[in-house]
Design a protein around this motif. Structure first.
Motif, PDB file in Angstrom:
ATOM      1  N   GLY A  43     -10.345  43.797   2.268  1.00 44.69           N
ATOM      2  CA  GLY A  43     -10.809  45.141   1.743  1.00 44.69           C
ATOM      3  C   GLY A  43     -10.612  44.884   0.311  1.00 44.69           C
ATOM      4  N   GLY A  44     -11.409  45.926  -0.488  1.00 43.99           N
ATOM      5  CA  GLY A  44     -11.307  45.908  -1.686  1.00 43.99           C
ATOM      6  C   GLY A  44     -11.941  44.847  -2.490  1.00 43.99           C
ATOM      7  N   ALA A 100     -19.232  49.919   1.194  1.00 46.87           N
ATOM      8  CA  ALA A 100     -20.823  49.715   0.969  1.00 46.87           C
ATOM      9  C   ALA A 100     -20.897  49.420  -0.656  1.00 46.87           C
ATOM     10  CB  ALA A 100     -21.500  50.994   1.031  1.00 46.87           C
ATOM     11  N   GLY A 101     -19.976  49.959  -1.369  1.00 52.65           N
ATOM     12  CA  GLY A 101     -19.969  49.660  -2.808  1.00 52.65           C
ATOM     13  C   GLY A 101     -19.690  48.297  -3.210  1.00 52.65           C
ATOM     14  N   ASP A 102     -18.761  47.731  -2.430  1.00 54.97           N
ATOM     15  CA  ASP A 102     -18.448  46.281  -2.439  1.00 54.97           C
ATOM     16  C   ASP A 102     -19.673  45.656  -2.164  1.00 54.97           C
ATOM     17  OD1 ASP A 102     -15.688  47.082  -2.713  1.00 54.97           O
ATOM     18  OD2 ASP A 102     -15.176  46.605  -0.584  1.00 54.97           O
ATOM     19  N   PRO A 156     -20.765  53.240 -10.896  1.00 60.76           N
ATOM     20  CA  PRO A 156     -20.119  54.161 -10.295  1.00 60.76           C
ATOM     21  C   PRO A 156     -21.046  54.903  -9.209  1.00 60.76           C
ATOM     22  CG  PRO A 156     -21.083  54.821 -12.600  1.00 60.76           C
ATOM     23  CD  PRO A 156     -21.131  53.293 -12.291  1.00 60.76           C
ATOM     24  N   ASN A 157     -20.426  55.594  -8.354  1.00 62.79           N
ATOM     25  CA  ASN A 157     -21.157  56.807  -7.517  1.00 62.79           C
ATOM     26  C   ASN A 157     -21.195  57.815  -8.229  1.00 62.79           C
ATOM     27  OD1 ASN A 157     -18.992  58.372  -7.128  1.00 62.79           O
ATOM     28  ND2 ASN A 157     -18.494  56.722  -5.410  1.00 62.79           N
ATOM     29  N   PRO A 166     -21.332  37.693 -18.741  1.00 64.64           N
ATOM     30  CA  PRO A 166     -21.414  39.164 -18.305  1.00 64.64           C
ATOM     31  C   PRO A 166     -20.157  39.632 -17.509  1.00 64.64           C
ATOM     32  CG  PRO A 166     -22.867  37.587 -16.866  1.00 64.64           C
ATOM     33  CD  PRO A 166     -22.116  36.827 -18.000  1.00 64.64           C
ATOM     34  N   VAL A 167     -19.892  40.826 -17.675  1.00 61.03           N
ATOM     35  CA  VAL A 167     -18.923  41.759 -16.778  1.00 61.03           C
ATOM     36  C   VAL A 167     -19.467  42.852 -15.873  1.00 61.03           C
ATOM     37  CG1 VAL A 167     -16.483  42.702 -17.041  1.00 61.03           C
ATOM     38  CG2 VAL A 167     -17.248  40.722 -18.545  1.00 61.03           C
ATOM     39  N   LEU A 168     -19.260  42.644 -14.808  1.00 59.79           N
ATOM     40  CA  LEU A 168     -19.545  43.900 -13.968  1.00 59.79           C
ATOM     41  C   LEU A 168     -18.339  44.446 -13.364  1.00 59.79           C
ATOM     42  CD1 LEU A 168     -22.303  42.443 -14.221  1.00 59.79           C
ATOM     43  CD2 LEU A 168     -22.712  42.840 -11.818  1.00 59.79           C
ATOM     44  N   VAL A 169     -18.360  45.866 -13.324  1.00 62.14           N
ATOM     45  CA  VAL A 169     -17.156  46.603 -13.072  1.00 62.14           C
ATOM     46  C   VAL A 169     -17.589  47.693 -11.980  1.00 62.14           C
ATOM     47  CG1 VAL A 169     -15.391  48.115 -13.980  1.00 62.14           C
ATOM     48  CG2 VAL A 169     -16.259  46.216 -15.369  1.00 62.14           C
ATOM     49  N   ASP A 170     -16.745  47.708 -10.865  1.00 60.11           N
ATOM     50  CA  ASP A 170     -16.964  48.678  -9.929  1.00 60.11           C
ATOM     51  C   ASP A 170     -15.812  49.725 -10.549  1.00 60.11           C
ATOM     52  OD1 ASP A 170     -17.194  50.567  -7.822  1.00 60.11           O
ATOM     53  OD2 ASP A 170     -16.717  49.210  -6.322  1.00 60.11           O
TER      54      ASP A 170
END
Length: 476
Positions: A55-56, A266-268, A198-199, A177-181
């Motif tokens: 997870g995560g 789902a965000g992952d 973000p949500n 590039p850097v993507l962040v959750d």
């Protein structure tokens, strides 16, 4: 609405991505429930099934690997049985692991007890992963960065990403590039990243409650500018996603979920699919559409689950978002259809309030060939043609309704007073118009006939018109 030009699914095997962030083990215990405990008013679950899933950030890495992306993972675990259960499926999937193991904390574990596919309770076993002394992550990330095209930070607020700014700066210094959750209410920690996902709730925790979409967009754009981000992708739950990119209009992607079974992870899936698509060379809007498609598949599964490249390809090619195209995508798609020997029919109109006359007309038009293209006046174009008060329905709604008709293959908007430029660019085999037109009066007819195509005029059903419907409503 700005329909998205969607290229074919890219070769994810060309992509190489480094994931850093909070790692956890998702445990699922399941069984039957047939009675209430005599000790307390709670159900008794007789456990007969157990399953462990990463997870995560580990789930993000597993999603990337399922798409065929070369993936490496940086994070922190304990030295315990849960760590072994967490890492085993990652190794099996081919994820390269660069882990810092600690003796003083357990591997974060979330235990969910389910019965009949319903979650009854979740038990969390965790302690803060914030480093007690020197932060191990920068060195681990720095060593791995030269071998990857993109850095993805998965922040669940567990302490692993105590200083994401250092990681962002190191990646950006290399031109990556850097993507962040993101997590928490301090998005300044992610200043200079390429994109945040973000949500809506997470975004509103930073910018304040937004009563409507206009407020949300304005505040999100201001935040994007303040943090020097290239884009924000805001997930909106059942409403889909909103992309806010520098120098472009806000783009809303309606949800592609057919059934929502479990939103866990789902965000992952969203950020993994987005990162994979970008690293494989897709433009940002198309990559977001692909991530939206992947999210629709993920929420139809139980628990943290990855989306495979084959199921994503099937959904991507068959989904309704392939019906809504912009001019360039439509020209490309029609050219492919004609290369397969398909006969392409094209028509146009406002289609403000769709009625049975429209449906019958479009069915007749579709019968003249193998594919039907419908060009739709945008809102400003309708207003110029029909006057103030029109359209009743915005272009997004009108196109969505048309896309749902079995007779319609592709829908494309145009902003000019006539669709002549679009028709000439597409070059259909048959151009169709309804009403009492003469062929010479039909916009684009000369282009079609010059290419050897055919121009046809079809009759509308008598007594059916949008204006008549509007008048009847106003008389009520």
């Amino acid at each position: 609405m700005s329909p998205i030009p969607l290229p074919d699914l890219p070769d994810f095997g060309r992509a190489s991505i480094l994931v850093a962030g909070d790692l956890m083990l998702d445990r699922y215990w399941s069984g039957c429930t047939r009675r209430i405990s005599p000790e307390a008013p709670v159900p008794v679950v007789r456990i007969d099934g157990r399953e462990d899933r990463p997870g995560g950030g580990a789930n993000v890495a597993l999603n990337l690997a399922a798409l065929g992306v070369r993936t490496a993972l940086v994070g922190v675990t304990g030295r315990d049985e849960a760590a072994e259960c967490l890492t085993a499926p990652l190794r099996e999937a081919g994820v390269a692991l660069h882990l810092h193991r600690r003796d003083d904390v357990p591997t974060i574990t979330k235990l969910r007890v389910l019965s009949h596919h319903q979650q009854l309770i979740r038990l969390d076993f965790e302690a803060s992963l914030a480093p007690l002394a020197e932060d191990p992550l920068p060195a681990l990330v720095e060593a791995a960065l030269p071998h990857h095209q993109l850095l993805l930070l998965s922040d669940y607020g567990k302490g692993t990403l105590v200083d994401p700014q250092r990681l962002i700066e190191r990646a950006r210094a290399r031109g990556l590039p850097v993507l962040v959750d993101p997590k928490g209410s301090d998005f300044a920690r992610y200043r200079g990243a390429t994109l945040l996902t973000p949500n809506r709730g997470e975004l509103e925790a930073v910018v304040g409650p937004c009563a409507d979409d206009a407020t949300l967009i304005a505040r999100a754009e201001r935040l994007r500018d303040e943090l020097a981000l290239e884009a924000l992708l805001v997930t909106l739950g059942e409403r889909g996603m909103l992309l806010l990119a520098a120098g472009a209009e806000a783009l809303h992607l309606p949800t592609q979920a057919r059934e929502v079974f479990d939103v866990t992870g789902a965000g992952d899936t969203v950020i993994a699919a987005l990162a994979a698509a970008l690293a494989a060379g897709m433009p940002l809007p198309a990559a977001c559409a692909l991530a939206n498609c992947a999210a629709g598949l993920a929420v139809a599964k139980l628990g943290t689950a990855s989306v495979g490249v084959r199921e994503l390809a099937r959904a991507y090619r068959g989904g309704e978002w392939r019906t809504l195209l912009d001019r360039d995508a439509l020209v490309h798609t029609v050219a492919e259809a004609r290369a397969r020997g398909e006969r392409v029919v094209m028509t146009n109109g406002c289609f403000d309030i769709l009625h049975e006359g429209h449906v019958a007309y479009l069915q007749q038009a579709r019968a003249l060939g193998d594919r039907l293209v419908v060009a739709v006046n945008d809102d400003d174009s309708v207003r110029r043609l029909k006057g103030e008060g029109r359209p009743i329905n915005g272009v997004e709604q009108r196109m969505a309704v048309l896309a749902g008709l079995a007779s319609v293959d592709w829908v494309c908007p145009f902003s000019e007073d006539t669709p002549e430029a679009l028709i000439c660019a597409v070059g259909p085999d048959v151009l169709v118009k309804g009403g009492d037109y003469h062929v010479e009066e039909i916009a684009g007819a000369d282009c079609v006939r010059a290419r050897g195509g055919e121009v046809r005029v079809l009759d509308f059903l008598p007594g059916r018109s949008t204006s008549r419907i509007i008048g009847a409503i106003r008389d009520v």
